[in-house]
Design a protein around this motif. Sequence first.
Motif, PDB file in Angstrom:
ATOM      1  N   HIS A 221       0.827  -1.043   0.005  1.00 62.88           N
ATOM      2  CA  HIS A 221       0.039   0.177   0.182  1.00 62.88           C
ATOM      3  C   HIS A 221       0.872   1.330   0.094  1.00 62.88           C
ATOM      4  O   HIS A 221       0.632   2.272   0.560  1.00 62.88           O
ATOM      5  CB  HIS A 221      -0.820  -0.006   1.076  1.00 62.88           C
ATOM      6  CG  HIS A 221      -2.000  -0.951   0.963  1.00 62.88           C
ATOM      7  ND1 HIS A 221      -3.088  -0.689   0.171  1.00 62.88           N
ATOM      8  CD2 HIS A 221      -2.213  -2.078   1.745  1.00 62.88           C
ATOM      9  CE1 HIS A 221      -3.795  -1.977   0.269  1.00 62.88           C
ATOM     10  NE2 HIS A 221      -3.537  -2.669   1.170  1.00 62.88           N
ATOM     11  N   ALA A 222       1.929   1.136  -0.781  1.00 59.17           N
ATOM     12  CA  ALA A 222       2.898   2.461  -0.856  1.00 59.17           C
ATOM     13  C   ALA A 222       2.356   3.545  -1.540  1.00 59.17           C
ATOM     14  O   ALA A 222       2.618   4.761  -0.744  1.00 59.17           O
ATOM     15  CB  ALA A 222       4.382   2.034  -1.552  1.00 59.17           C
ATOM     16  N   PHE A 223       1.355   3.517  -2.481  1.00 60.05           N
ATOM     17  CA  PHE A 223       0.866   4.589  -3.099  1.00 60.05           C
ATOM     18  C   PHE A 223       0.092   5.446  -2.076  1.00 60.05           C
ATOM     19  O   PHE A 223       0.153   6.657  -1.927  1.00 60.05           O
ATOM     20  CB  PHE A 223       0.054   4.223  -4.170  1.00 60.05           C
ATOM     21  CG  PHE A 223      -0.555   5.057  -5.190  1.00 60.05           C
ATOM     22  CD1 PHE A 223       0.120   5.769  -6.049  1.00 60.05           C
ATOM     23  CD2 PHE A 223      -1.822   5.618  -4.828  1.00 60.05           C
ATOM     24  CE1 PHE A 223      -0.386   6.691  -6.880  1.00 60.05           C
ATOM     25  CE2 PHE A 223      -2.480   6.459  -5.841  1.00 60.05           C
ATOM     26  CZ  PHE A 223      -1.912   7.248  -6.460  1.00 60.05           C
ATOM     27  N   GLU A 224      -0.975   4.548  -1.384  1.00 55.34           N
ATOM     28  CA  GLU A 224      -1.764   5.226  -0.361  1.00 55.34           C
ATOM     29  C   GLU A 224      -0.930   5.778   0.801  1.00 55.34           C
ATOM     30  O   GLU A 224      -1.287   7.140   1.045  1.00 55.34           O
ATOM     31  CB  GLU A 224      -2.940   4.343   0.361  1.00 55.34           C
ATOM     32  CG  GLU A 224      -3.909   3.829  -0.859  1.00 55.34           C
ATOM     33  CD  GLU A 224      -3.263   2.551  -1.556  1.00 55.34           C
ATOM     34  OE1 GLU A 224      -2.123   2.527  -1.490  1.00 55.34           O
ATOM     35  OE2 GLU A 224      -4.342   1.540  -1.497  1.00 55.34           O
TER      36      GLU A 224
ATOM     37  N   TYR B  29       2.284   6.891   1.212  1.00 54.27           N
ATOM     38  CA  TYR B  29       3.183   7.832   0.853  1.00 54.27           C
ATOM     39  C   TYR B  29       2.365   8.754   0.333  1.00 54.27           C
ATOM     40  O   TYR B  29       2.596  10.170   0.605  1.00 54.27           O
ATOM     41  CB  TYR B  29       4.273   7.469  -0.215  1.00 54.27           C
ATOM     42  CG  TYR B  29       5.295   6.471   0.298  1.00 54.27           C
ATOM     43  CD1 TYR B  29       5.777   6.788   1.769  1.00 54.27           C
ATOM     44  CD2 TYR B  29       5.878   5.366  -0.360  1.00 54.27           C
ATOM     45  CE1 TYR B  29       6.670   5.854   2.241  1.00 54.27           C
ATOM     46  CE2 TYR B  29       6.602   4.563   0.327  1.00 54.27           C
ATOM     47  CZ  TYR B  29       7.263   4.960   1.527  1.00 54.27           C
ATOM     48  OH  TYR B  29       8.294   4.271   2.089  1.00 54.27           O
TER      49      TYR B  29
END
Lengths: 225, 229
Positions: free
Chosen positions: A194-197, A199
């Motif tokens: 869930h790096a997108f959400e 960061y």
Amino acid sequence: MPDWVNPVVDYMFHEGLKGTLRIAIGSLIASTVVGVVLGVLITIRFRPLEWLIRLYIEVWRGLPLIVTILMVFFLAPTIGTAFEFDQYTSATIGLSLWGSAQVAEATRGAVQSIPREQHEAASALGFRWTGRQVHVIFPQALRRLIPPLVTLLVGVIQNSTLAAVIGATELLGSGQRQIERLSAPPPQGLGEIHAFEVYGGVAVVFFIISFPLTRLAAYLEKRLI
Amino acid sequence: MILAFFLTDTWSFVTDNWDVLREGLKVTLECSAIAIAGAFFIGAIGGAARAYRIPVLSQLAAVYVEVIRCTPILVQIFFLYYGLAQPPISIRFDAFTVCWLAVLIWGGAYNIENFRAGFEAVPQRYREAGLALGFTRFKTFLNVSLPVGGRIALPPSINTYIAQVKNTALVYAIGGTELTSVVLNLNAVTLQTVECFTFLAIVYLAIVWSLSALIRLLEGHLALPEEAR
């Protein structure tokens, strides 16, 4: 909202935001105190002192901040065990070296922008150097120093993220930990990235903090200078 | 005496690891060059859009500037490297690409403001004179506003370029191949911490200080004649 969001947000606000504020406030205070003192001292016409402070300013403004922080974290301990700092302290010291150089330069400009007549009038009234600086020059210079200090606050808050590089769990670092936890296979995590959400969320939080402050700095610059 | 010993130590560290260090320095300079060139174009175009209030483009540039300036560059780097690699999006950049791309995007935002201020400082009568000579609006921009405004914007934009060079060091956080990453990796292997950081500091200060010296040099050369102000 999916189930994983709540514990992540909870951790990032309690652990992460606290770390960010700790680093930011500590280095803001240290930068201001050290920077103002150096900035006033550099206006004294005493060459060796002037060169020394100039060197300090140019070195800490010239090095990439990440290199300064890594220096405090890795290099300082080679001097002796007394210079072994934890991640938060290292980041705070690194940011303070950088910030104090900025403040020193701004203070020098502010102090030197006060017209000569003010010095002369204060001397004529019988003030000695210290009294002149404290009662006459500095209060006037302070007005011009406030906008750069607000800009510094924004810089310090944003650059406190560099502490994540040496392993501190400030806002960015805590987000990093949570992404790692979520990517672990169940039951520890979800096995999902869930790096997108996360960061993206970190960026939004920084925007919410920084945007009003940059507006404030621009407003003060118009009002006070 | 101690200083001499210290410097010879650093020197032998540099000669021992020269191939690796040169590679790192090359990557830093390459990333910086691409990012600076990109930031120049973004700055000139975006700055013109802002200064002459070109609809849509101006608002887009304003949003871009605020978003980039109000978020930490390290978060932008993580977002580009890890965030965009996440499955449904799956855009994977290597560390080198992230290095120049992040620094380019970041520098572009600051440069828009530099150029906007530069173009706004061009006296109105200059543009009127250009139009009176029969230049189109675009030609007037190219022949009058860009050379004059660009000159006014040069010192602050060089400051942005200096900051860009320094910011390439941040890809250390994602394991890059530029100077800081290379030196820190060497530090982990050789444990020559003092030599590593001495070399790192000397190189960065040499780059940054010579670029700052360039600003002072150019300020004298490029200062507009008095009547232009």
